[in-house]
Design an enzyme around this catalytic site. Structure first.
Site, PDB file in Angstrom:
ATOM      1  N   GLY A  92       0.847  -1.204   0.000  1.00  0.00           N
ATOM      2  CA  GLY A  92       0.000   0.000   0.000  1.00  0.00           C
ATOM      3  C   GLY A  92       0.870   1.238   0.000  1.00  0.00           C
ATOM      4  O   GLY A  92       2.069   1.164   0.253  1.00  0.00           O
ATOM      5  N   GLY A  94       2.652   3.786   1.367  1.00  0.00           N
ATOM      6  CA  GLY A  94       3.132   4.073   2.724  1.00  0.00           C
ATOM      7  C   GLY A  94       3.664   5.485   2.856  1.00  0.00           C
ATOM      8  O   GLY A  94       3.826   6.005   3.958  1.00  0.00           O
ATOM      9  N   ARG A  95       3.956   6.087   1.716  1.00  0.00           N
ATOM     10  CA  ARG A  95       4.472   7.458   1.780  1.00  0.00           C
ATOM     11  C   ARG A  95       4.031   8.271   0.556  1.00  0.00           C
ATOM     12  O   ARG A  95       4.613   9.306   0.258  1.00  0.00           O
ATOM     13  CB  ARG A  95       5.982   7.452   1.872  1.00  0.00           C
ATOM     14  CG  ARG A  95       6.655   6.717   0.719  1.00  0.00           C
ATOM     15  CD  ARG A  95       8.084   7.105   0.678  1.00  0.00           C
ATOM     16  NE  ARG A  95       8.831   6.281  -0.252  1.00  0.00           N
ATOM     17  CZ  ARG A  95      10.087   6.491  -0.530  1.00  0.00           C
ATOM     18  NH1 ARG A  95      10.713   7.477   0.061  1.00  0.00           N
ATOM     19  NH2 ARG A  95      10.725   5.721  -1.379  1.00  0.00           N
ATOM     20  N   LYS A 115       4.600  12.144  -3.423  1.00  0.00           N
ATOM     21  CA  LYS A 115       5.433  11.072  -2.857  1.00  0.00           C
ATOM     22  C   LYS A 115       6.328  11.671  -1.779  1.00  0.00           C
ATOM     23  O   LYS A 115       7.054  12.634  -2.028  1.00  0.00           O
ATOM     24  CB  LYS A 115       6.281  10.463  -3.981  1.00  0.00           C
ATOM     25  CG  LYS A 115       7.099   9.249  -3.571  1.00  0.00           C
ATOM     26  CD  LYS A 115       7.675   8.575  -4.809  1.00  0.00           C
ATOM     27  CE  LYS A 115       8.570   7.398  -4.456  1.00  0.00           C
ATOM     28  NZ  LYS A 115       9.094   6.755  -5.683  1.00  0.00           N
ATOM     29  N   ASP A 127       8.494   6.269   7.904  1.00  0.00           N
ATOM     30  CA  ASP A 127       8.201   7.647   8.318  1.00  0.00           C
ATOM     31  C   ASP A 127       7.330   8.403   7.314  1.00  0.00           C
ATOM     32  O   ASP A 127       6.972   9.558   7.544  1.00  0.00           O
ATOM     33  CB  ASP A 127       9.513   8.412   8.567  1.00  0.00           C
ATOM     34  CG  ASP A 127      10.391   8.475   7.324  1.00  0.00           C
ATOM     35  OD1 ASP A 127       9.968   7.968   6.261  1.00  0.00           O
ATOM     36  OD2 ASP A 127      11.503   9.031   7.411  1.00  0.00           O
ATOM     37  N   ARG A 178       4.128  13.301  -8.551  1.00  0.00           N
ATOM     38  CA  ARG A 178       4.228  12.307  -9.607  1.00  0.00           C
ATOM     39  C   ARG A 178       2.926  12.266 -10.394  1.00  0.00           C
ATOM     40  O   ARG A 178       1.841  12.287  -9.816  1.00  0.00           O
ATOM     41  CB  ARG A 178       4.496  10.953  -8.947  1.00  0.00           C
ATOM     42  CG  ARG A 178       4.713   9.828  -9.896  1.00  0.00           C
ATOM     43  CD  ARG A 178       5.557   8.767  -9.246  1.00  0.00           C
ATOM     44  NE  ARG A 178       4.787   8.006  -8.252  1.00  0.00           N
ATOM     45  CZ  ARG A 178       5.210   6.835  -7.776  1.00  0.00           C
ATOM     46  NH1 ARG A 178       6.358   6.335  -8.168  1.00  0.00           N
ATOM     47  NH2 ARG A 178       4.494   6.198  -6.881  1.00  0.00           N
ATOM     48  N   ASP A 254       4.400  -5.155  -7.374  1.00  0.00           N
ATOM     49  CA  ASP A 254       3.805  -3.899  -6.915  1.00  0.00           C
ATOM     50  C   ASP A 254       4.424  -2.699  -7.628  1.00  0.00           C
ATOM     51  O   ASP A 254       3.926  -1.584  -7.494  1.00  0.00           O
ATOM     52  CB  ASP A 254       3.958  -3.740  -5.401  1.00  0.00           C
ATOM     53  CG  ASP A 254       5.388  -3.928  -4.946  1.00  0.00           C
ATOM     54  OD1 ASP A 254       5.904  -5.052  -5.110  1.00  0.00           O
ATOM     55  OD2 ASP A 254       6.007  -2.964  -4.468  1.00  0.00           O
ATOM     56  N   ASN A 255       5.473  -2.914  -8.383  1.00  0.00           N
ATOM     57  CA  ASN A 255       6.105  -1.809  -9.109  1.00  0.00           C
ATOM     58  C   ASN A 255       5.852  -1.915 -10.615  1.00  0.00           C
ATOM     59  O   ASN A 255       6.556  -1.305 -11.409  1.00  0.00           O
ATOM     60  CB  ASN A 255       7.612  -1.789  -8.839  1.00  0.00           C
ATOM     61  CG  ASN A 255       7.920  -1.422  -7.391  1.00  0.00           C
ATOM     62  OD1 ASN A 255       7.120  -0.770  -6.738  1.00  0.00           O
ATOM     63  ND2 ASN A 255       9.065  -1.842  -6.903  1.00  0.00           N
ATOM     64  N   ASP A 264       7.698   3.728 -10.318  1.00  0.00           N
ATOM     65  CA  ASP A 264       8.461   3.440  -9.102  1.00  0.00           C
ATOM     66  C   ASP A 264       9.960   3.405  -9.360  1.00  0.00           C
ATOM     67  O   ASP A 264      10.611   2.359  -9.324  1.00  0.00           O
ATOM     68  CB  ASP A 264       7.954   2.159  -8.423  1.00  0.00           C
ATOM     69  CG  ASP A 264       6.726   2.449  -7.577  1.00  0.00           C
ATOM     70  OD1 ASP A 264       6.104   3.507  -7.796  1.00  0.00           O
ATOM     71  OD2 ASP A 264       6.397   1.642  -6.695  1.00  0.00           O
TER      72      ASP A 264
HETATM   73  P1  AMP Z   1       9.210   0.817  -2.895  1.00  0.00           P
HETATM   74  O1  AMP Z   1      10.450   0.066  -2.617  1.00  0.00           O
HETATM   75  O2  AMP Z   1       9.410   2.317  -3.009  1.00  0.00           O
HETATM   76  O3  AMP Z   1       8.446   0.272  -4.060  1.00  0.00           O
HETATM   77  O4  AMP Z   1       8.301   0.670  -1.600  1.00  0.00           O
HETATM   78  C1  AMP Z   1       7.831  -0.553  -1.115  1.00  0.00           C
HETATM   79  C2  AMP Z   1       6.793  -0.311  -0.053  1.00  0.00           C
HETATM   80  O5  AMP Z   1       7.378   0.353   1.085  1.00  0.00           O
HETATM   81  C3  AMP Z   1       5.636   0.561  -0.487  1.00  0.00           C
HETATM   82  O6  AMP Z   1       4.467   0.064   0.122  1.00  0.00           O
HETATM   83  C4  AMP Z   1       6.017   1.922   0.042  1.00  0.00           C
HETATM   84  O7  AMP Z   1       4.889   2.742   0.247  1.00  0.00           O
HETATM   85  C5  AMP Z   1       6.680   1.559   1.360  1.00  0.00           C
HETATM   86  N1  AMP Z   1       7.650   2.591   1.801  1.00  0.00           N
HETATM   87  C6  AMP Z   1       8.848   2.878   1.259  1.00  0.00           C
HETATM   88  N2  AMP Z   1       9.460   3.878   1.933  1.00  0.00           N
HETATM   89  C7  AMP Z   1       8.618   4.249   2.936  1.00  0.00           C
HETATM   90  C8  AMP Z   1       8.659   5.221   3.983  1.00  0.00           C
HETATM   91  N3  AMP Z   1       9.710   6.030   4.144  1.00  0.00           N
HETATM   92  N4  AMP Z   1       7.607   5.304   4.819  1.00  0.00           N
HETATM   93  C9  AMP Z   1       6.546   4.492   4.675  1.00  0.00           C
HETATM   94  N5  AMP Z   1       6.438   3.548   3.729  1.00  0.00           N
HETATM   95  C10 AMP Z   1       7.452   3.418   2.854  1.00  0.00           C
HETATM   96 MG    MG Z   2       6.875   0.583  -5.118  1.00  0.00          MG
END
Ligand code: AMP
Ligand code: MG
Length: 488
Positions: A92, A94-95, A115, A127, A178, A254-255, A264
């Protein structure tokens, strides 16, 4: 803590909120202390019909960091799951927070997403924030991809937040705006299939078809036609990545965008020296997402999508599996054919034939043996004399060159039209790793000049100019040590 300000700055829609409630969570960007606009893509804003006339830079910084919320907007974080390095996980946004959808002057709909805008229901222990270098990196690489002619999410703005972000060390924080056709992923289908009832899968599939593939709406079997259409777009996308030497780096399900855009940008990077096994991502120890493995992984990801869609493909599971398998088995052949056509264009062949594969493979083998630069080799082939004459001292190259010349002579337009074709598919400028790092290092110290200069060059990658030679070389051994990181 300050609160959001509501302002009629930008009228946005949010059709995603018509979907079952469990597919998202309402989420408000957490206002940041002192937002400053670092780069703003005014050309993109005008293409999207984002009206900023008369707005001060501060208002835009407030808007694109989430301090000002467009009146009427109902921001959300989207729920999704995904296979990360082959393992299923609940994820989901997360940021990232979806401010809403903008409908452009031509009627097309885009997500506007912030983002690094703060924590959401899906942040787990994160965070919700992002670092300045990581957001500038996404900005420059995604814009470069766009100008290379490759489907991608775009970058509208990077705002420095005035707050610190802690990773291995302290960084300046930033928010990236984005733009994407949508942020629906293979992993979104996995989420619906695993956690929601079948009616929701049906409703979601109809939504995706209406939004991205209206041409399959009236198909006999819309879910099957959707899977097929997504597969076709993925084949085209990966072929384009291979054309320019792009390595996504973290092709988890997910990407992977359902709309067929590159999304992503994390540990992605461009390959300079030709080596099929190239990996830059620090966590990809097995080379799962190596340059040459990208088509294999795309097919794997599509098999996960097929798995999520199974109940809609046929009433009998066995029948559904057979249909999905038959379709997915078409992937390698289709990919090989599209790839060969693309590689033939890189050496000036329009009327490609299956036998040309040997010629293409021989060139790639030569590049690998000589540790040649992928981008520059094709530029050398394009040049009429000079550098190519030097290369002809190399007996292996000379042998290949003679065969190539013979082959081009069989083409209708000969070498003149070959060169014209090559100039449209072989970029002169890609975001070379050392240049990106130099630009980010300067930006971190407050100097945006190298970033802006690089962005300018990357905005016209097919303009073969002679006054930018520094943008066309890579320092020896830089890439051998180069490592990229996820989610910083
Ligand atoms: P990503 O590697 O950017 O595709 O992220 C994988 C997952 O980790 C996704 O669900 C992001 O929303 C979550 N995520 C990455 N960085 C953060 C962060 N700093 N705070 C909260 N969620 C994060
Ligand atoms: Mg991602």
């Amino acid at each position: 803590m300050s609160s959001n300000i509501f302002h009629p700055l930008l009228p946005l829609e949010n059709t995603y909120r018509t979907l079952p409630e469990k597919m998202y969570s309402p989420a408000m960007p957490v206002p940041v202390s002192s937002p400053v606009m670092l780069c703003f893509n005014s050309r993109l804003a005008s293409d999207l019909g984002v009206d900023i006339a008369g707005r001060s830079e501060q208002e835009l910084a407030d808007l694109f960091s989430g301090r000002i919320i467009p009146e009427g907007a109902q921001p959300i974080a989207q729920a999704y799951a995904g296979h990360q390095f082959g393992h299923f996980t609940m994820l989901g946004d997360g940021r990232a927070i979806l401010l809403g959808e903008q409908v452009g002057p031509d009627g097309s709909r885009f997500d506007i997403q912030l983002k690094g805008a703060g924590q959401t229901a899906y942040s787990r222990r994160g965070d919700g924030r992002a670092t300045l270098p990581a957001m500038l990196r996404e900005y420059i690489i995604s814009e470069s991809m766009h100008h290379l002619g490759i489907p991608t999410s775009r970058s509208l703005a990077v705002v420095k937040t005035g707050e610190k972000v802690y990773r291995e060390r302290i960084h300046d924080g930033a928010v990236l705006t984005r733009i994407a056709a949508s942020h629906i992923r293979v992993g979104t289908f996995e989420y619906v299939r695993n956690y929601l009832p079948i009616e929701d899968l049906q409703a979601f599939t109809s939504y995706v078809i209406d939004r991205h593939y209206p041409e399959v709406r009236d198909a006999v079997n819309p879910a099957f036609a959707l899977l097929q259409a997504v597969m076709h777009r993925q084949v085209e996308l990966i072929v384009q990545w291979m054309r320019v030497g792009f390595i996504h780096g973290v092709m988890n399900t997910d990407n992977m965008s359902i709309a067929g855009e590159t999304i992503d940008y994390g540990p992605c990077a461009f390959m300079n020296t030709y080596k099929p096994g190239t990996v830059f991502s620090s966590i990809d120890e097995q080379g799962r997402y190596a340059f040459a493995n990208q088509p294999v992984i795309a097919q794997w990801n599509l098999s996960v999508l097929a798995g999520a869609l199974l109940p809609l493909l046929a009433t009998e599971e066995e029948e559904a599996i057979r249909m999905a398998e038959d379709l997915l088995n078409e992937f390698p052949g289709r990919y090989r054919d599209r790839w060969l056509q693309m590689m033939c264009a890189k050496i000036g062949i329009v009327q490609y034939r299956q036998e040309d594969r040997a010629l293409v493979d021989a060139l790639l083998q030569w590049m690998q043996d000589r540790k040649a630069d992928y981008t520059n080799t094709f530029l050398l082939l394009e040049s009429e004399d000079g550098p190519v004459t030097d290369l002809l001292q190399d007996a292996d190259f000379a042998g290949w060159h003679a065969k190539w010349m013979q082959r081009l002579a069989e083409e209708e337009g000969g070498s003149l039209s070959a060169r014209a074709l090559m100039q449209t598919v072989n970029p002169a400028y890609i975001p070379r790793n050392h240049l990106v790092e130099e630009a980010l290092a300067a930006a971190t110290l407050g100097d945006m000049a190298p970033f802006d200069a690089l962005l300018k060059v990357l905005s016209a990658p097919y303009e073969h100019r002679h006054d930018y030679p520094d943008y066309q070389r890579s320092p020896e051994r830089f890439d051998a040590m180069y490592q990229t990181f996820c989610g910083t």
